[in-house]
Write an enzyme that holds these catalytic residues in place. Sequence first.
Site, PDB file in Angstrom:
ATOM      1  N   ASP A 199     -23.002 -41.794  -7.979  1.00 43.41           N
ATOM      2  CA  ASP A 199     -24.092 -40.915  -8.404  1.00 43.41           C
ATOM      3  C   ASP A 199     -23.600 -39.823  -9.356  1.00 43.41           C
ATOM      4  O   ASP A 199     -24.161 -39.605 -10.428  1.00 43.41           O
ATOM      5  CB  ASP A 199     -24.761 -40.274  -7.180  1.00 43.41           C
ATOM      6  CG  ASP A 199     -25.171 -41.317  -6.152  1.00 43.41           C
ATOM      7  OD1 ASP A 199     -25.181 -42.510  -6.505  1.00 43.41           O
ATOM      8  OD2 ASP A 199     -25.464 -40.947  -5.009  1.00 43.41           O
ATOM      9  N   ALA A 245     -35.259 -39.891  -3.188  1.00 44.75           N
ATOM     10  CA  ALA A 245     -35.920 -41.131  -3.581  1.00 44.75           C
ATOM     11  C   ALA A 245     -34.938 -42.213  -3.999  1.00 44.75           C
ATOM     12  O   ALA A 245     -35.343 -43.327  -4.311  1.00 44.75           O
ATOM     13  CB  ALA A 245     -36.890 -40.855  -4.719  1.00 44.75           C
ATOM     14  N   GLY A 246     -33.656 -41.922  -4.014  1.00 47.66           N
ATOM     15  CA  GLY A 246     -32.707 -42.936  -4.477  1.00 47.66           C
ATOM     16  C   GLY A 246     -32.402 -42.773  -5.956  1.00 47.66           C
ATOM     17  O   GLY A 246     -31.897 -43.689  -6.599  1.00 47.66           O
ATOM     18  N   THR A 283     -21.219 -51.065  -3.931  1.00 41.40           N
ATOM     19  CA  THR A 283     -19.910 -51.552  -4.382  1.00 41.40           C
ATOM     20  C   THR A 283     -18.963 -50.395  -4.719  1.00 41.40           C
ATOM     21  O   THR A 283     -17.753 -50.586  -4.739  1.00 41.40           O
ATOM     22  CB  THR A 283     -20.059 -52.428  -5.653  1.00 41.40           C
ATOM     23  OG1 THR A 283     -20.905 -51.733  -6.568  1.00 41.40           O
ATOM     24  CG2 THR A 283     -20.644 -53.786  -5.326  1.00 41.40           C
ATOM     25  N   TYR A 314     -26.071 -45.500   6.369  1.00 39.82           N
ATOM     26  CA  TYR A 314     -25.140 -45.595   5.231  1.00 39.82           C
ATOM     27  C   TYR A 314     -23.681 -45.591   5.701  1.00 39.82           C
ATOM     28  O   TYR A 314     -22.886 -46.458   5.335  1.00 39.82           O
ATOM     29  CB  TYR A 314     -25.381 -44.429   4.266  1.00 39.82           C
ATOM     30  CG  TYR A 314     -24.559 -44.486   3.001  1.00 39.82           C
ATOM     31  CD1 TYR A 314     -25.069 -45.054   1.839  1.00 39.82           C
ATOM     32  CD2 TYR A 314     -23.254 -43.996   2.966  1.00 39.82           C
ATOM     33  CE1 TYR A 314     -24.318 -45.112   0.677  1.00 39.82           C
ATOM     34  CE2 TYR A 314     -22.490 -44.057   1.811  1.00 39.82           C
ATOM     35  CZ  TYR A 314     -23.035 -44.612   0.669  1.00 39.82           C
ATOM     36  OH  TYR A 314     -22.276 -44.683  -0.471  1.00 39.82           O
TER      37      TYR A 314
HETATM   38  C1  GLA Z   1     -25.911 -43.915  -2.651  1.00 46.68           C
HETATM   39  C2  GLA Z   1     -24.496 -43.368  -2.673  1.00 46.68           C
HETATM   40  C3  GLA Z   1     -23.653 -44.056  -3.768  1.00 46.68           C
HETATM   41  C4  GLA Z   1     -23.739 -45.570  -3.653  1.00 46.68           C
HETATM   42  C5  GLA Z   1     -25.198 -46.026  -3.509  1.00 46.68           C
HETATM   43  C6  GLA Z   1     -25.305 -47.489  -3.201  1.00 46.68           C
HETATM   44  O1  GLA Z   1     -26.567 -43.583  -3.826  1.00 46.68           O
HETATM   45  O2  GLA Z   1     -24.529 -41.985  -2.882  1.00 46.68           O
HETATM   46  O3  GLA Z   1     -22.333 -43.617  -3.707  1.00 46.68           O
HETATM   47  O4  GLA Z   1     -22.944 -46.026  -2.596  1.00 46.68           O
HETATM   48  O5  GLA Z   1     -25.877 -45.316  -2.491  1.00 46.68           O
HETATM   49  O6  GLA Z   1     -24.801 -48.256  -4.237  1.00 46.68           O
END
Ligand code: GLA
Length: 386
Positions: free
Chosen positions: A170, A121-122, A34, A220
């Site tokens: 992030d 890893a997210g 979002t 992405y």
């Molecule tokens: C990654 C991107 C963020 C965001 C998330 C999904 O972490 O770096 O900017 O878009 O994915 O919410």
Amino acid sequence: MNKNIRELFQEEYGKKPSAVSRAPGRLEVLGNHTDYNEGLVLSAAIEQATEFAIAAVSGNLCKVRDFRDGSKIEFELDKIETPVRGNWGNYIKGVIMELRKRGHETGAFEGAILSDVPLSAGMSSSAALEVATAFALGEAFGIKLSGEEWARIGQAAENNYSGVKCGLLDQFSSIFGKKDSFILCDFRKTEVLRTVPVPHGYVLVVANSLVKHNLVDSDYNIRRESCEKAVQILQEKHPEIKALRDVTPALLRKSKEFLPLQDYLRARHIVGENDRVMKAVEALDKGMIEKFGALLFESHKSSRENFENSCIELDCLVELAFSIPGAWGARLSGGGFGGITIHLVKSDDAKAYSERLKTAYKLQTGKEIETITCGIGDGASVSRIL
Ligand code: GLA
């Protein structure tokens, strides 16, 4: 005992650093993809962080040692225009380039990094490195910027230097996180609207599928384009729409026939996520954990069916959350296509739940996962070393 970053810097360069910064990783609690749609996200800074110790030096040559794996980079400040593919130094050079574009020159420096943010890893290990770099450079070279500007520099480094068209989530969460709280971020206003206390007695267990999500190579950017395309088409009938943030679930339903199916599904995920974020805040305010957990499960379902940014491993982990006692909700968190799922559990159950999840996952897939019970910490900081 493990050495701290100051001691490691001292050993490497034979002197004290002049400043040490610290920038945490982040968890996206709810509100998937979002951010670049000017939407809402409930996120948190985690206790795991990247530290950057720095000392300015004369000349043109910069050196940085990463004490996680011992690797080292060296580069000359006037030769950083071109990124080196797949190298962590890009996050540092990208920040220097973005500062330069904004008229802030840094001198040469020696640096040391230490981090316990899981990689790829997210949990935003790259944003943690960008923000730690930015704060360290800011302190070492007297560059004073607002938290939002620093976040934008980190994001721009990622967008322009590493080629990921990520949003601001992030870096923003790494800077503005608050201990023991989720933060409600509004990416239209670029503001933390408020903090929401983590429900008392609950924690988020993070399950790392160990499926590397490499956002540069992933879908992405394609997902982002699809969201933008949906907006363009919707604007033809509704010029007041500036971003998917402006689209209500009812309007999207009515517009279905005008949108290519794939773009409709992508938009449906975003519109649904914005809605779920506000419902989640309301549920948390009222202490309705079950409702909050259900929204996490719904978010994952929407990732799987509408945004198609899940994968078999993440689906398996969320499925297990339904069958293993103890989870109130679970979903993929972050960009997707691998990486992590988060599981809302009672603090007292976290250890047993993590063990059950690992065992059940191994039984089903033959593969291992790693789990972390994530503490929620404060955002980035920097201190001058006297
Ligand atoms: C990654 C991107 C963020 C965001 C998330 C999904 O972490 O770096 O900017 O878009 O994915 O919410």
